[in-house]
Design an enzyme around this catalytic site. Structure first.
Site, mmCIF file in Angstrom:
data_model
loop_
_atom_site.group_PDB
_atom_site.id
_atom_site.type_symbol
_atom_site.label_atom_id
_atom_site.label_comp_id
_atom_site.label_asym_id
_atom_site.label_seq_id
_atom_site.Cartn_x
_atom_site.Cartn_y
_atom_site.Cartn_z
ATOM 1 N N ASP A 46 -3.834 7.254 32.082
ATOM 2 C CA ASP A 46 -2.781 7.516 31.098
ATOM 3 C C ASP A 46 -2.226 8.923 31.265
ATOM 4 O O ASP A 46 -2.556 9.621 32.222
ATOM 5 C CB ASP A 46 -3.247 7.210 29.675
ATOM 6 C CG ASP A 46 -4.518 7.930 29.319
ATOM 7 O OD1 ASP A 46 -4.688 9.081 29.784
ATOM 8 O OD2 ASP A 46 -5.346 7.366 28.584
ATOM 9 N N LYS A 68 1.498 6.723 27.224
ATOM 10 C CA LYS A 68 2.716 6.959 26.463
ATOM 11 C C LYS A 68 3.670 7.757 27.327
ATOM 12 O O LYS A 68 3.276 8.667 28.037
ATOM 13 C CB LYS A 68 2.386 7.761 25.212
ATOM 14 C CG LYS A 68 1.535 6.994 24.245
ATOM 15 C CD LYS A 68 1.168 7.879 23.083
ATOM 16 C CE LYS A 68 0.185 7.162 22.175
ATOM 17 N NZ LYS A 68 -0.382 8.055 21.183
ATOM 18 N N MET A 182 -4.840 18.143 19.430
ATOM 19 C CA MET A 182 -3.597 17.538 18.927
ATOM 20 C C MET A 182 -3.049 18.269 17.696
ATOM 21 O O MET A 182 -2.754 17.659 16.666
ATOM 22 C CB MET A 182 -3.834 16.052 18.575
ATOM 23 C CG MET A 182 -4.203 15.227 19.785
ATOM 24 S SD MET A 182 -4.708 13.545 19.379
ATOM 25 C CE MET A 182 -6.476 13.765 19.121
HETATM 26 N N1 SAH Z 1 -10.414 12.955 25.648
HETATM 27 C C1 SAH Z 1 -9.677 14.202 25.719
HETATM 28 C C2 SAH Z 1 -8.891 14.470 24.447
HETATM 29 C C3 SAH Z 1 -7.798 13.459 24.174
HETATM 30 S S1 SAH Z 1 -6.860 13.865 22.748
HETATM 31 C C4 SAH Z 1 -10.663 15.335 25.986
HETATM 32 O O1 SAH Z 1 -11.877 15.149 25.878
HETATM 33 O O2 SAH Z 1 -10.202 16.425 26.336
HETATM 34 C C5 SAH Z 1 -5.497 14.735 23.441
HETATM 35 C C6 SAH Z 1 -5.566 16.209 23.101
HETATM 36 O O3 SAH Z 1 -6.539 16.846 23.915
HETATM 37 C C7 SAH Z 1 -4.297 16.967 23.364
HETATM 38 O O4 SAH Z 1 -3.369 16.815 22.316
HETATM 39 C C8 SAH Z 1 -4.812 18.386 23.434
HETATM 40 O O5 SAH Z 1 -5.087 18.893 22.147
HETATM 41 C C9 SAH Z 1 -6.133 18.187 24.151
HETATM 42 N N2 SAH Z 1 -5.993 18.372 25.607
HETATM 43 C C10 SAH Z 1 -6.243 17.477 26.578
HETATM 44 N N3 SAH Z 1 -6.026 18.014 27.798
HETATM 45 C C11 SAH Z 1 -5.642 19.288 27.586
HETATM 46 C C12 SAH Z 1 -5.263 20.386 28.430
HETATM 47 N N4 SAH Z 1 -5.255 20.272 29.763
HETATM 48 N N5 SAH Z 1 -4.916 21.554 27.849
HETATM 49 C C13 SAH Z 1 -4.917 21.698 26.511
HETATM 50 N N6 SAH Z 1 -5.255 20.715 25.664
HETATM 51 C C14 SAH Z 1 -5.619 19.530 26.185
#
Ligand code: SAH
Length: 265
Positions: A46, A68, A182
């Site tokens: 995704d 999305k 988020m």
């Molecule tokens: N499973 C993922 C989180 C999914 S929710 C994890 O463990 O990281 C999606 C949110 O994760 C985004 O809105 C942001 O807040 C954060 N996120 C994911 N990748 C990111 C990145 N490279 N830099 C900053 N925030 C990130």
């Protein structure tokens, strides 16, 4: 020397692996994640999965996008989960890639439950979650003896997308840092609620955007300024909000990209 072929779990046909691929930098993949990319027949990813991770997929494997685009779901979650079951029943090795860790705000739990209920064998491959990997690349220690004894990872909104459903006063414990996933849809609201819950308006806050990628940006401010900073710099997802004294370390420890601190500078 470890051999990827023989020393790790074999990816059996007809099984699904829910694979955390970390926040972006392919160097943060685990060996199991790499093995899944090299053995899968079908890779489903995704929007949070970095293109450089997909470059590591075995030539000949099918790669399918399920996420999305521009905020609009091109597939709904139910379809994706059901398709995992169908593909596994066709006898494929299915690698379902998730940004970060599959069980941290990644809906991995829902997908795993559907697999379990349908009798599909699965494996969960943990990944480095953005709150850990992203903070490391921003030079912000998640804990530091001088500042915080605990750190809380939370989402800026509940399943219903409502910040009001979070008990912000309970989260505002002295000596606890917050790492909020988020946050962007509710930045101003979150900062206001944290201030109302007793955090000084000058509590350090940072936005860590596209962490661990060549586009990483770290914006530092306070609870009073962070929403304005985000707007004026056009910060977009994926971004984390970090609140607490740990943010101050970024100035000294930011080491990645433009954050590199020149000795003596
Ligand atoms: N499973 C993922 C989180 C999914 S929710 C994890 O463990 O990281 C999606 C949110 O994760 C985004 O809105 C942001 O807040 C954060 N996120 C994911 N990748 C990111 C990145 N490279 N830099 C900053 N925030 C990130």
């Amino acid at each position: 020397m470890i051999s990827i072929e023989s020393d790790f779990a074999r990816f059996e046909p007809g099984t699904v692996w829910l694979v955390g691929v970390g926040p972006g930098d392919p160097g943060l993949l685990t060996l199991l994640a790499l093995q899944s990319l090299q053995q899968a027949d079908l890779v489903i990813y995704d929007a949070l999965v970095d293109g450089r991770v997909l470059d590591l997929v075995r030539p000949g494997a099918q790669i399918v996008y399920a996420g999305k685009r521009g905020g609009r779901p091109s597939h709904d979650q139910k379809d994706i989960t059901e398709s995992l079951v169908d593909y596994a029943r066709e006898g494929l090795r299915v690698a379902r890639l998730k940004g970060g860790d599959p069980f941290v705000f990644g809906r991995g739990g829902e997908e795993a439950r559907t697999l379990a209920r349908n009798g599909i064998s699965f494996r969960i491959v943990p990944g480095i979650t953005a709150g850990i990997g992203g903070l490391a690349y921003a030079g912000i220690p998640a804990t530091h003896r001088d500042t915080n004894a605990s750190v809380l990872f939370l989402t800026g909104h509940g399943a219903d997308g409502d910040v009001a459903s979070v008990d912000w006063s309970r989260l505002s414990v002295a000596g606890q840092a917050l790492v909020i996933y988020m946050p962007l849809g509710h930045l101003e609201d979150i900062a206001t609620r944290l201030t109302a819950a007793g955090n000084p308006a000058d509590t350090p806050a940072a936005l860590v955007c596209r962490a661990t990628t060549p586009e990483q940006q770290v914006v530092v401010g306070t609870l009073a300024t962070i929403a304005t900073e985000a707007n004026s710099r056009g910060i977009s997802p994926p971004t984390l909000l970090v609140v607490g004294e740990i943010v101050r370390f970024h100035g000294e420890l930011g080491w990645f990209l433009d954050d590199i601190v020149q000795p003596g500078a």
